[in-house]
Design an enzyme around this catalytic site. Structure first.
Site, PDB file in Angstrom:
ATOM      1  CG  ASP A   1      38.035  38.754  38.537  1.00 46.96           C
ATOM      2  OD1 ASP A   1      37.306  39.295  39.392  1.00 46.96           O
ATOM      3  OD2 ASP A   1      37.944  37.554  38.226  1.00 46.96           O
ATOM      4  CG  LEU A   2      44.451  43.371  39.533  1.00 51.75           C
ATOM      5  CD1 LEU A   2      44.048  44.814  39.774  1.00 51.75           C
ATOM      6  CD2 LEU A   2      45.380  42.903  40.656  1.00 51.75           C
TER       7      LEU A   2
END
Length: 293
Positions: A39-40
């Site tokens: 995930d970012l």
């Protein structure tokens, strides 16, 4: 063209695709990919595959992974992490002992419903794109496995939890479910992946250092693709069989082997071959060639 696995420590705030772009630019080649999205907002280990090593992507994704998650209890966000908006609060106080008891229930095979804010595709559309449009759709439950889960630190409302799990496990969903089981709410305040198979984050190059590192030093950091295939038995074949096996011919072997093996000739990794029994004799045939000369 370069081939191998580059172990990268992805920083928070950049996408896994961005790391691929950095590696692609640093090595000046197109054939580059990653082996499982982070995930970012997450950081940590992101193995990047180059050249013929892209063939091990599926095998890398199958490996166990270990995460360090910082859970914040008493709050729920729409994305289940700190990037989202707060959609619920709870005043319930939980103890370390209560959390430990609940974590025990998560060891082994469990079922999860993928979060709406995820890259999972339904009918060709990524869930997070639908979520941003305000849509919520039914998602099928999926089975994953938690090999180990334990508390590293606890200071309510925060808890640091180490999780070793199978592919497809959503840590954000796991923390949300644990919060519900405790009669409260929870979201992931921080997430870091520290291990993929036998690759460790402490051996990785930081993503922010990739473009500043000399190409010769980057080349020296490349791991052989056979390191991603350690679960398969090694099989050494005599040099006289090289041309036949590399050209897809079936060769007879004296050993009683069956199944996939890592094939080496003169101590050099050639690829994955399948050993099989036919009419009372044993044979070997290449399935995936990694030899790069």
């Amino acid at each position: 063209m370069y081939s191998g696995i580059l172990i990268v420590d992805k920083e928070e705030g950049i996408s896994s695709a961005r790391v691929v772009s950095l590696v692609r630019a640093a090595f000046n080649q197109k054939k580059v990919g990653h082996t499982g999205t982070l995930d970012l907002e997450a950081s940590g280990l992101l193995p990047i595959v180059l050249g013929k090593a892209t063939k091990v992507s599926d095998y890398m994704m199958e490996k166990q992974k270990t995460y360090i998650a910082k859970a914040h209890f008493g709050i729920k966000t729409d994305t289940l992490d700190r990037a989202g908006e707060v959609i619920g609060r709870s005043d319930k106080v939980i103890s370390k002992e209560e959390l430990e008891a609940v974590l025990e229930n998560y060891k082994g095979e469990i079922e999860q419903i993928p979060p709406m804010y995820s890259a999972l595709k339904v009918n060709g559309k990524k869930l997070y794109d639908l979520a941003r449009e305000g849509q919520t759709i039914d998602r099928k439950r999926r089975k994953v496995r938690i090999y180990d889960i334990k508390i590293i630190d606890f200071a309510f409302p925060l808890a640091t939890i180490e999780v070793t799990c199978s592919k497809g496990t959503y840590i954000r969903t796991l923390i949300d479910d644990i919060g519900e089981d405790l009669g409260t709410l929870a979201y992931v305040k921080g997430l870091r992946r520290i291990r993929v198979g036998n690759f460790l984050v402490e051996d990785a190059i930081k993503s922010q250092d990739i473009m500043e590192t000399d190409i010769e030093d980057l080349k020296a950091m490349l791991k052989g693709p056979d390191l991603a295939l350690e679960r398969y038995e090694r099989y050494d074949l005599d040099q006289t069989y090289f041309k036949k096996i590399i050209n897809g011919m079936t060769v007879r072997i004296p050993d009683k082997n069956q199944g996939l093996v890592r094939l080496y000739i003169d101590n050099e990794f050639i690829g994955l071959a399948r050993a099989f029994l036919s009419k009372g004799e044993y044979f070997l045939k290449m399935e995936k060639v990694f030899y790069d000369r």
